[in-house]
Design a protein around this motif. Structure first.
Motif, PDB file in Angstrom:
ATOM      1  N   ALA A 113      24.266  -8.990 -21.533  1.00  0.00           N
ATOM      2  CA  ALA A 113      25.470  -8.209 -21.826  1.00  0.00           C
ATOM      3  C   ALA A 113      26.604  -8.606 -20.882  1.00  0.00           C
ATOM      4  O   ALA A 113      27.768  -8.737 -21.299  1.00  0.00           O
ATOM      5  N   ASP A 114      26.281  -8.810 -19.612  1.00  0.00           N
ATOM      6  CA  ASP A 114      27.286  -9.223 -18.635  1.00  0.00           C
ATOM      7  C   ASP A 114      27.852 -10.599 -18.988  1.00  0.00           C
ATOM      8  O   ASP A 114      29.063 -10.813 -18.931  1.00  0.00           O
ATOM      9  N   MET A 115      26.997 -11.518 -19.381  1.00  0.00           N
ATOM     10  CA  MET A 115      27.448 -12.858 -19.786  1.00  0.00           C
ATOM     11  C   MET A 115      28.363 -12.764 -21.004  1.00  0.00           C
ATOM     12  O   MET A 115      29.390 -13.434 -21.076  1.00  0.00           O
ATOM     13  N   PHE A 116      27.978 -11.940 -21.957  1.00  0.00           N
ATOM     14  CA  PHE A 116      28.779 -11.765 -23.175  1.00  0.00           C
ATOM     15  C   PHE A 116      30.166 -11.231 -22.813  1.00  0.00           C
ATOM     16  O   PHE A 116      31.185 -11.732 -23.302  1.00  0.00           O
ATOM     17  N   ASN A 117      30.221 -10.221 -21.948  1.00  0.00           N
ATOM     18  CA  ASN A 117      31.498  -9.641 -21.540  1.00  0.00           C
ATOM     19  C   ASN A 117      32.364 -10.659 -20.803  1.00  0.00           C
ATOM     20  O   ASN A 117      33.572 -10.734 -21.021  1.00  0.00           O
ATOM     21  N   LYS A 118      31.759 -11.442 -19.928  1.00  0.00           N
ATOM     22  CA  LYS A 118      32.520 -12.472 -19.207  1.00  0.00           C
ATOM     23  C   LYS A 118      33.072 -13.520 -20.166  1.00  0.00           C
ATOM     24  O   LYS A 118      34.217 -13.960 -20.028  1.00  0.00           O
ATOM     25  N   ASN A 119      32.265 -13.908 -21.138  1.00  0.00           N
ATOM     26  CA  ASN A 119      32.728 -14.886 -22.128  1.00  0.00           C
ATOM     27  C   ASN A 119      33.892 -14.338 -22.942  1.00  0.00           C
ATOM     28  O   ASN A 119      34.842 -15.057 -23.246  1.00  0.00           O
ATOM     29  N   LYS A 120      33.840 -13.064 -23.289  1.00  0.00           N
ATOM     30  CA  LYS A 120      34.927 -12.448 -24.055  1.00  0.00           C
ATOM     31  C   LYS A 120      36.204 -12.376 -23.216  1.00  0.00           C
ATOM     32  O   LYS A 120      37.299 -12.610 -23.725  1.00  0.00           O
ATOM     33  N   LYS A 121      36.077 -12.075 -21.943  1.00  0.00           N
ATOM     34  CA  LYS A 121      37.250 -12.034 -21.068  1.00  0.00           C
ATOM     35  C   LYS A 121      37.881 -13.411 -20.941  1.00  0.00           C
ATOM     36  O   LYS A 121      39.102 -13.556 -20.967  1.00  0.00           O
TER      37      LYS A 121
END
Length: 68
Positions: free
Chosen positions: A17-25
């Motif tokens: 989830a953290d990786m996904f959020n960083k990628n979206k940012k």
């Protein structure tokens, strides 16, 4: 044993989830940069168009003066 599996599953899902959020940012920042670039391109186009209009007007005036 199943408690350790649950803890591992929660940890892995949190990491994903953290990786996904960083990628979206990162994607949002890229899109913002593209928007800024497009604004600069439009501004440059407007300036060049105005410059060409003024040059054309100047040439037109010069031709009219030559014909007199």
């Amino acid at each position: 044993m199943s408690m350790w599996i649950a803890i591992a599953a929660i940890s892995i899902s949190a990491i994903l989830a953290d990786m996904f959020n960083k990628n979206k940012k990162i994607e949002l920042k890229r899109i913002d940069k593209e928007i800024d670039l497009e604004k600069l391109r439009l501004k440059t186009y407007e300036i060049e168009t105005e410059k060409m209009r003024l040059e054309l007007e100047h040439s037109k005036q010069a031709l009219l003066e030559i014909k007199r």
